[in-house]
Design an enzyme around this catalytic site. Structure first.
Site, mmCIF file in Angstrom:
data_model
loop_
_atom_site.group_PDB
_atom_site.id
_atom_site.type_symbol
_atom_site.label_atom_id
_atom_site.label_comp_id
_atom_site.label_asym_id
_atom_site.label_seq_id
_atom_site.Cartn_x
_atom_site.Cartn_y
_atom_site.Cartn_z
ATOM 1 N N GLY A 150 -35.559 -111.941 0.938
ATOM 2 C CA GLY A 150 -35.120 -112.451 2.233
ATOM 3 C C GLY A 150 -34.760 -111.396 3.255
ATOM 4 N N ASN A 196 -29.954 -107.813 1.074
ATOM 5 C CA ASN A 196 -31.243 -108.257 0.559
ATOM 6 C C ASN A 196 -32.159 -107.045 0.496
ATOM 7 O OD1 ASN A 196 -30.405 -111.010 0.605
ATOM 8 N ND2 ASN A 196 -30.782 -111.040 2.798
ATOM 9 N N HIS A 201 -24.442 -107.822 4.878
ATOM 10 C CA HIS A 201 -23.850 -108.997 5.504
ATOM 11 C C HIS A 201 -22.447 -109.161 4.948
ATOM 12 C CE1 HIS A 201 -27.603 -110.866 7.127
ATOM 13 N NE2 HIS A 201 -28.154 -110.130 6.167
ATOM 14 N N HIS A 203 -28.786 -102.951 5.474
ATOM 15 C CA HIS A 203 -27.657 -103.613 6.108
ATOM 16 C C HIS A 203 -26.934 -104.490 5.098
ATOM 17 C CE1 HIS A 203 -31.108 -106.334 6.689
ATOM 18 N NE2 HIS A 203 -30.248 -107.341 6.751
#
Length: 112
Positions: free
Chosen positions: A92, A86, A101, A99
């Site tokens: 979000g 994001n 996910h 990073h």
């Protein structure tokens, strides 16, 4: 960065359940998983998000995707997984440290 939760994890100030680490990045389990397998991969260098990736970070980001592919094979989900990043609050992003996910282990919906 002093107030960055992910920098604190990198410095050992906050515990995490590590999945992988090397000189460029660290992968650790998400504390609020959205799938049976859900971990984050972060660079050791603080970069606030994807919009701040410059030429010096391009090799690190490439390395991170190589690590993700390696972990997918080792952990047995190479046939299907999602990688999400994001960028900014409107998208979000809640932690201002780049990073990725990695989610797997269930049928993931599409973005139609």
């Amino acid at each position: 960065m002093d107030n960055c939760i992910f920098c604190m994890i990198l410095n050992g100030e906050i515990p995490s359940e590590k999945v992988y680490e090397d000189e460029l990045c660290v992968a650790f389990k998400d504390i609020e998983p959205l799938a049976p397998t859900h971990f984050l991969v972060i660079p050791r260098t603080h970069v606030s998000g994807a919009s701040e990736i410059g030429p010096e970070m391009e090799p690190v980001v490439g390395h991170i995707f190589g690590v993700i592919a390696k972990l997918a094979k080792e952990l047995g989900f190479a046939d299907g997984y999602r990688v999400v990043t994001n960028c900014g609050a409107d998208a979000g992003q809640t932690v201002p440290h780049l990073h990725f996910h990695v989610l797997a282990g269930k049928q993931l919906g599409s973005f139609n």
